[in-house]
Design a protein around this motif. Sequence first.
Motif, PDB file in Angstrom:
ATOM      1  N   HIS A  61     -15.006  12.104  13.237  1.00 42.81           N
ATOM      2  CA  HIS A  61     -13.984  11.121  12.867  1.00 42.81           C
ATOM      3  C   HIS A  61     -14.517   9.689  13.015  1.00 42.81           C
ATOM      4  O   HIS A  61     -13.734   8.749  13.133  1.00 42.81           O
ATOM      5  CB  HIS A  61     -12.735  11.319  13.732  1.00 42.81           C
ATOM      6  CG  HIS A  61     -12.294  12.748  13.787  1.00 42.81           C
ATOM      7  ND1 HIS A  61     -11.786  13.409  12.703  1.00 42.81           N
ATOM      8  CD2 HIS A  61     -12.348  13.657  14.799  1.00 42.81           C
ATOM      9  CE1 HIS A  61     -11.520  14.659  13.034  1.00 42.81           C
ATOM     10  NE2 HIS A  61     -11.847  14.835  14.292  1.00 42.81           N
ATOM     11  N   GLY A  62     -15.831   9.560  13.035  1.00 38.13           N
ATOM     12  CA  GLY A  62     -16.446   8.245  13.140  1.00 38.13           C
ATOM     13  C   GLY A  62     -16.772   7.879  14.578  1.00 38.13           C
ATOM     14  O   GLY A  62     -16.078   8.266  15.516  1.00 38.13           O
ATOM     15  N   VAL A  68     -16.425   2.461  13.992  1.00 34.30           N
ATOM     16  CA  VAL A  68     -16.495   3.118  12.690  1.00 34.30           C
ATOM     17  C   VAL A  68     -15.141   3.762  12.397  1.00 34.30           C
ATOM     18  O   VAL A  68     -14.588   4.479  13.234  1.00 34.30           O
ATOM     19  CB  VAL A  68     -17.605   4.187  12.663  1.00 34.30           C
ATOM     20  CG1 VAL A  68     -17.632   4.891  11.308  1.00 34.30           C
ATOM     21  CG2 VAL A  68     -18.960   3.544  12.956  1.00 34.30           C
ATOM     22  N   LYS A  69     -14.644   3.514  11.208  1.00 37.16           N
ATOM     23  CA  LYS A  69     -13.358   4.069  10.795  1.00 37.16           C
ATOM     24  C   LYS A  69     -13.493   4.747   9.436  1.00 37.16           C
ATOM     25  O   LYS A  69     -14.258   4.288   8.566  1.00 37.16           O
ATOM     26  CB  LYS A  69     -12.301   2.968  10.717  1.00 37.16           C
ATOM     27  CG  LYS A  69     -12.031   2.266  12.050  1.00 37.16           C
ATOM     28  CD  LYS A  69     -11.000   1.162  11.888  1.00 37.16           C
ATOM     29  CE  LYS A  69     -10.740   0.454  13.214  1.00 37.16           C
ATOM     30  NZ  LYS A  69      -9.752  -0.657  13.054  1.00 37.16           N
ATOM     31  N   GLU A  70     -12.760   5.840   9.255  1.00 31.03           N
ATOM     32  CA  GLU A  70     -12.630   6.529   7.974  1.00 31.03           C
ATOM     33  C   GLU A  70     -13.956   7.059   7.437  1.00 31.03           C
ATOM     34  O   GLU A  70     -14.115   7.267   6.226  1.00 31.03           O
ATOM     35  CB  GLU A  70     -11.978   5.599   6.941  1.00 31.03           C
ATOM     36  CG  GLU A  70     -10.588   5.138   7.369  1.00 31.03           C
ATOM     37  CD  GLU A  70      -9.976   4.181   6.370  1.00 31.03           C
ATOM     38  OE1 GLU A  70     -10.682   3.782   5.421  1.00 31.03           O
ATOM     39  OE2 GLU A  70      -8.792   3.824   6.549  1.00 31.03           O
ATOM     40  N   HIS A  71     -14.917   7.272   8.314  1.00 32.36           N
ATOM     41  CA  HIS A  71     -16.207   7.836   7.931  1.00 32.36           C
ATOM     42  C   HIS A  71     -16.680   8.832   8.994  1.00 32.36           C
ATOM     43  O   HIS A  71     -16.330   8.699  10.176  1.00 32.36           O
ATOM     44  CB  HIS A  71     -17.280   6.761   7.782  1.00 32.36           C
ATOM     45  CG  HIS A  71     -17.140   5.931   6.550  1.00 32.36           C
ATOM     46  ND1 HIS A  71     -16.218   4.920   6.440  1.00 32.36           N
ATOM     47  CD2 HIS A  71     -17.816   5.974   5.361  1.00 32.36           C
ATOM     48  CE1 HIS A  71     -16.323   4.352   5.243  1.00 32.36           C
ATOM     49  NE2 HIS A  71     -17.292   4.973   4.570  1.00 32.36           N
ATOM     50  N   GLN A 131     -21.896   5.350   8.774  1.00 29.48           N
ATOM     51  CA  GLN A 131     -21.008   5.746   7.681  1.00 29.48           C
ATOM     52  C   GLN A 131     -21.732   6.754   6.784  1.00 29.48           C
ATOM     53  O   GLN A 131     -22.197   6.432   5.691  1.00 29.48           O
ATOM     54  CB  GLN A 131     -20.572   4.517   6.882  1.00 29.48           C
ATOM     55  CG  GLN A 131     -19.803   3.502   7.724  1.00 29.48           C
ATOM     56  CD  GLN A 131     -19.384   2.272   6.941  1.00 29.48           C
ATOM     57  OE1 GLN A 131     -19.784   2.074   5.800  1.00 29.48           O
ATOM     58  NE2 GLN A 131     -18.548   1.449   7.555  1.00 29.48           N
ATOM     59  N   LEU A 132     -21.841   7.974   7.308  1.00 26.90           N
ATOM     60  CA  LEU A 132     -22.538   9.011   6.557  1.00 26.90           C
ATOM     61  C   LEU A 132     -21.825   9.298   5.252  1.00 26.90           C
ATOM     62  O   LEU A 132     -22.439   9.337   4.171  1.00 26.90           O
ATOM     63  CB  LEU A 132     -22.638  10.290   7.396  1.00 26.90           C
ATOM     64  CG  LEU A 132     -23.358  11.451   6.719  1.00 26.90           C
ATOM     65  CD1 LEU A 132     -24.862  11.217   6.753  1.00 26.90           C
ATOM     66  CD2 LEU A 132     -23.012  12.782   7.404  1.00 26.90           C
ATOM     67  N   ILE A 133     -20.518   9.503   5.345  1.00 26.44           N
ATOM     68  CA  ILE A 133     -19.706   9.803   4.160  1.00 26.44           C
ATOM     69  C   ILE A 133     -18.252   9.484   4.494  1.00 26.44           C
ATOM     70  O   ILE A 133     -17.808   9.707   5.629  1.00 26.44           O
ATOM     71  CB  ILE A 133     -19.853  11.278   3.723  1.00 26.44           C
ATOM     72  CG1 ILE A 133     -19.147  11.524   2.394  1.00 26.44           C
ATOM     73  CG2 ILE A 133     -19.370  12.233   4.798  1.00 26.44           C
ATOM     74  CD1 ILE A 133     -19.421  12.915   1.815  1.00 26.44           C
ATOM     75  N   PRO A 134     -17.484   8.943   3.541  1.00 24.03           N
ATOM     76  CA  PRO A 134     -16.061   8.704   3.821  1.00 24.03           C
ATOM     77  C   PRO A 134     -15.344  10.015   4.118  1.00 24.03           C
ATOM     78  O   PRO A 134     -15.608  11.048   3.470  1.00 24.03           O
ATOM     79  CB  PRO A 134     -15.550   8.070   2.519  1.00 24.03           C
ATOM     80  CG  PRO A 134     -16.765   7.481   1.878  1.00 24.03           C
ATOM     81  CD  PRO A 134     -17.889   8.411   2.213  1.00 24.03           C
ATOM     82  N   ILE A 135     -14.460  10.005   5.088  1.00 24.24           N
ATOM     83  CA  ILE A 135     -13.719  11.208   5.452  1.00 24.24           C
ATOM     84  C   ILE A 135     -12.907  11.718   4.259  1.00 24.24           C
ATOM     85  O   ILE A 135     -12.802  12.938   4.031  1.00 24.24           O
ATOM     86  CB  ILE A 135     -12.805  10.922   6.659  1.00 24.24           C
ATOM     87  CG1 ILE A 135     -13.658  10.679   7.906  1.00 24.24           C
ATOM     88  CG2 ILE A 135     -11.840  12.090   6.893  1.00 24.24           C
ATOM     89  CD1 ILE A 135     -12.868  10.299   9.142  1.00 24.24           C
ATOM     90  N   ARG A 136     -12.378  10.810   3.448  1.00 25.26           N
ATOM     91  CA  ARG A 136     -11.591  11.230   2.284  1.00 25.26           C
ATOM     92  C   ARG A 136     -12.463  12.013   1.306  1.00 25.26           C
ATOM     93  O   ARG A 136     -12.036  13.056   0.782  1.00 25.26           O
ATOM     94  CB  ARG A 136     -10.980  10.010   1.598  1.00 25.26           C
ATOM     95  CG  ARG A 136     -10.194  10.356   0.343  1.00 25.26           C
ATOM     96  CD  ARG A 136      -9.536   9.119  -0.250  1.00 25.26           C
ATOM     97  NE  ARG A 136      -8.516   8.580   0.646  1.00 25.26           N
ATOM     98  CZ  ARG A 136      -7.766   7.521   0.355  1.00 25.26           C
ATOM     99  NH1 ARG A 136      -7.929   6.892  -0.812  1.00 25.26           N
ATOM    100  NH2 ARG A 136      -6.870   7.090   1.214  1.00 25.26           N
ATOM    101  N   SER A 137     -13.683  11.540   1.060  1.00 21.51           N
ATOM    102  CA  SER A 137     -14.588  12.257   0.155  1.00 21.51           C
ATOM    103  C   SER A 137     -15.008  13.587   0.747  1.00 21.51           C
ATOM    104  O   SER A 137     -15.138  14.590   0.026  1.00 21.51           O
ATOM    105  CB  SER A 137     -15.834  11.406  -0.121  1.00 21.51           C
ATOM    106  OG  SER A 137     -15.495  10.214  -0.769  1.00 21.51           O
ATOM    107  N   PHE A 138     -15.219  13.600   2.075  1.00 17.80           N
ATOM    108  CA  PHE A 138     -15.617  14.833   2.744  1.00 17.80           C
ATOM    109  C   PHE A 138     -14.512  15.887   2.642  1.00 17.80           C
ATOM    110  O   PHE A 138     -14.794  17.084   2.414  1.00 17.80           O
ATOM    111  CB  PHE A 138     -15.932  14.531   4.211  1.00 17.80           C
ATOM    112  CG  PHE A 138     -16.285  15.738   5.027  1.00 17.80           C
ATOM    113  CD1 PHE A 138     -17.526  16.336   4.921  1.00 17.80           C
ATOM    114  CD2 PHE A 138     -15.361  16.276   5.919  1.00 17.80           C
ATOM    115  CE1 PHE A 138     -17.848  17.462   5.668  1.00 17.80           C
ATOM    116  CE2 PHE A 138     -15.670  17.395   6.680  1.00 17.80           C
ATOM    117  CZ  PHE A 138     -16.920  17.986   6.557  1.00 17.80           C
ATOM    118  N   ASN A 139     -13.274  15.472   2.784  1.00 21.89           N
ATOM    119  CA  ASN A 139     -12.143  16.413   2.768  1.00 21.89           C
ATOM    120  C   ASN A 139     -11.741  16.847   1.357  1.00 21.89           C
ATOM    121  O   ASN A 139     -11.016  17.839   1.191  1.00 21.89           O
ATOM    122  CB  ASN A 139     -10.930  15.794   3.459  1.00 21.89           C
ATOM    123  CG  ASN A 139     -11.124  15.670   4.962  1.00 21.89           C
ATOM    124  OD1 ASN A 139     -11.910  16.414   5.557  1.00 21.89           O
ATOM    125  ND2 ASN A 139     -10.408  14.735   5.581  1.00 21.89           N
TER     126      ASN A 139
END
Length: 315
Positions: A61-62, A68-71, A131-139
């Motif tokens: 969760h970052g 870090v947020k949202e990544h 920021q490896l990947i946005p959580i939204r894109s991951f989900n």
Amino acid sequence: MANLVYSNLEEVGRCISEAAPRHYIIKIMSFSLLAKTGIDKYESGEFEAGGYKWKLVLYPHGNKSRNVKEHLSLYLVFADVASLIRLDSEVHAVFRFFLLDQTKDNYLVVHDAAGKERPFHRSMHQWGFDQLIPIRSFNDVGNGYLLDDSCVFGAEVFVTKEMSSGKGECLSMIKDALSSKHLWKIENFSNLDSEYNESQQFFAANHKWKIHLFPRGRRHELGTHISMYLALADSATLLDGSKIFAEFTLRILDQQQSRHIAGKVSHWFSSSSQESGFENFVSLAYFYHASSGCLVKDICMVEAEVTVHAVSNTL
């Protein structure tokens, strides 16, 4: 994992690879339970690459310690930090992180866009991506990274350079160095029966010294001269490679007319060279002559004057 130093790679490159990661994968089942069970950070087991041991650290969760947020955040950690400290060494490596697209059966590869190698050493043993990947894109199920609540991460690590710190030393010159004197009164001199005698220890420039006197001479001057030396008394406390540069004068005092016998010399003292001085300081014939003033009422007065001008220590 305490006291880790984090650094974010500013230039992030992304590409697609059909090949699986060579060195390590992490497959996570029921990914959503990480949040529900309060697992904010997951540290992998050790794996070997390039002759060294590494770990992956995932923040699902970052990395909140870096705001870090949202990544998702993912880092590569040098696992055997103790060896880096012990050997004072540095390992350079290029690394890539993988995320499996389970729909297309290929991998999203995240890497430093410039392919820059990163140094791992005693004060910097973790590198990675905040920021490896946005959580939204991951989900997003359409991306194939998280299917049936499972996912696969991976890593490749290529060691490019290994360096150990070379040896060195620091030479410290002493400005306005002060001299220290020590007077040694030797009574019943004619009755000395030891091969050599030594004075009490005395201090000069925070080091302990003593005088060694051979009343019947030493080596080639045995039986013809008095031999006398200055010795470093605390040489055992010196670090390997450390040394002390001292200028010193040894004297046998003329107790009658102050026509002292003196010898002056400079020397680098160390654990392997603990004393310096004179084999033929004064002939026995002159020393015992009544007019020399060296021996009065069977008392001999010996003096050492020591000035330390420099100290060299290993780095």
